[in-house]
Design a protein around this motif. Sequence first.
Motif, PDB file in Angstrom:
ATOM      1  N   LEU A  48      39.387  42.550  42.947  1.00  0.00           N
ATOM      2  CA  LEU A  48      38.981  43.516  41.986  1.00  0.00           C
ATOM      3  C   LEU A  48      38.489  42.780  40.785  1.00  0.00           C
ATOM      4  O   LEU A  48      37.664  43.193  39.951  1.00  0.00           O
ATOM      5  CB  LEU A  48      40.347  44.444  41.555  1.00  0.00           C
ATOM      6  N   ARG A  49      39.329  41.452  40.360  1.00  0.00           N
ATOM      7  CA  ARG A  49      38.772  40.780  39.331  1.00  0.00           C
ATOM      8  C   ARG A  49      37.585  39.954  39.411  1.00  0.00           C
ATOM      9  O   ARG A  49      36.853  40.170  38.442  1.00  0.00           O
ATOM     10  CB  ARG A  49      40.119  39.655  39.052  1.00  0.00           C
ATOM     11  N   ARG A  50      37.064  39.711  40.504  1.00  0.00           N
ATOM     12  CA  ARG A  50      35.807  39.222  40.893  1.00  0.00           C
ATOM     13  C   ARG A  50      34.851  40.233  40.693  1.00  0.00           C
ATOM     14  O   ARG A  50      33.876  39.880  40.260  1.00  0.00           O
ATOM     15  CB  ARG A  50      35.875  38.491  42.288  1.00  0.00           C
ATOM     16  N   TYR A  51      35.112  41.322  41.279  1.00  0.00           N
ATOM     17  CA  TYR A  51      34.059  42.451  41.257  1.00  0.00           C
ATOM     18  C   TYR A  51      33.913  42.979  39.779  1.00  0.00           C
ATOM     19  O   TYR A  51      32.736  43.138  39.528  1.00  0.00           O
ATOM     20  CB  TYR A  51      34.797  43.653  41.897  1.00  0.00           C
ATOM     21  N   THR A  52      35.057  42.802  39.188  1.00  0.00           N
ATOM     22  CA  THR A  52      34.731  43.445  37.660  1.00  0.00           C
ATOM     23  C   THR A  52      34.259  42.463  36.660  1.00  0.00           C
ATOM     24  O   THR A  52      33.308  42.915  35.894  1.00  0.00           O
ATOM     25  CB  THR A  52      36.140  43.793  37.140  1.00  0.00           C
ATOM     26  N   PHE A  53      34.565  41.313  36.927  1.00  0.00           N
ATOM     27  CA  PHE A  53      34.239  40.130  35.629  1.00  0.00           C
ATOM     28  C   PHE A  53      32.939  39.105  36.306  1.00  0.00           C
ATOM     29  O   PHE A  53      32.391  38.760  35.637  1.00  0.00           O
ATOM     30  CB  PHE A  53      35.399  39.339  35.308  1.00  0.00           C
TER      31      PHE A  53
ATOM     32  N   HIS B  84      31.057  40.411  39.207  1.00  0.00           N
ATOM     33  CA  HIS B  84      30.185  41.101  39.656  1.00  0.00           C
ATOM     34  C   HIS B  84      29.875  40.559  41.110  1.00  0.00           C
ATOM     35  O   HIS B  84      28.792  40.756  41.567  1.00  0.00           O
ATOM     36  CB  HIS B  84      28.720  41.197  38.911  1.00  0.00           C
TER      37      HIS B  84
END
Length: 422
Positions: free
Chosen positions: A48-53, A55
């Motif tokens: 989720l962190r990689r997806y959010t920050f 992309h």
Amino acid sequence: MDTQTHTPQNSDEKLVWYSISFTYLFWLLGAVYIVAPVIGWVLLLKMLRRYTFNHAPYQIPPAVKTWCIAMFIMLVALIIAHIDYQLGTPKLIKSTIGWAKGWALLAVFPLIGALDIRPEIIYRACCQVCKHTLILLPLFVLAWLVRLPETLYVSPTSIIGGPGPEFFSVSLYEIDPGSGLPRWRLFTPWAPALGMLGNLFSIFALQEKSLKYKLYGLAGALIMILISQSRLAIACYLFIMVYFIFWRYHKQPALYLIASPIVLVAGLFGTHVLEKLESTILAIKAARAGSTRVRGELAHIAIERWSNEAIWWGHGIVERGPHLVEYMPIGSHHTWYGLLFVKGAIGATALAIAMLFSAMSLIRHCASHPLSRVALAVLIMLFLYTFGENLEILAYLFWPGLLIIGIAFKTQLTPSQSDNAS
């Protein structure tokens, strides 16, 4: 052999690799029950962190979305049942934590299959566990021969809470009260669960490219199945072997030439064969009549109380059974009865839809995606075990299979990678 293929290449693979290959170390620490939920949720948060920050372009396959929805419905059923039966906030919090360590993992691990984790890493790590089993087996047998205590100790990690002390205990062996013979559960809470892991490791060992590790995996997995003395484990093992033999030779005309006379003979003597099978099944049940009786009574109680008391949302929590079933929890030993009792028809339907949708998706890609065949074998194994175990309680053990299912769904979205995925 390309050693780099079986060496973790990133932090995600390292977490998975060490979590599986150090199973016996975690067992000594009483931490096996803790590792899977921690690994699953940590990897999900990283995703989720990689997806959010960052992309990161993660794609969530439809089948994985189905699992996420189904397991969320489990949580909704849990909350509604707690409200219906006025179980109180403390029990609701405890049950929600239990959901996060159990049913939620059936969605979390397929979801993190979208990460860059190669199936070869999982196969090799599981073969390592089988290798360690072969090395340690003489010590377990010796412990029984010299009559050491069955359970050495219960780890202090049990203070975090769990289904029971057996999930945190270090057991050398146990004596079957019905037969008086020894059986082993090793790093699992009870012997049939070890048989389940043996079947999962058999599936993975068959995919291993190294002959040495394949033999370690197959031998260690078979030993797990045999020392568990689980009838379901043996039946499942035979089914898995036939399954992979079919896929290996399904394009060979000889397979169908051999199968044709077998089918013809089976048709001619079908009644006799069925009678023999029925007598064999009865003999197997009679071999452990006490266990068969308890399972039958637990099923009867679960269905009776579900249909009369909580059809749609269930009772919310498990309840201790009467003396008739040796005080076993109502709905244990069977996923569907347990779901009906605890989460009602809504929960059971959610799981059934998720499994059916996943099976259809994997079957559609079996011919072109080798990894889909492996994932389908895992799913079939889980389905078979729904009739003998409660999947929620054992999710912390078979999570590598859930991860393989998630990776298989990912390869369906990227066909170019499928040829190297198995």
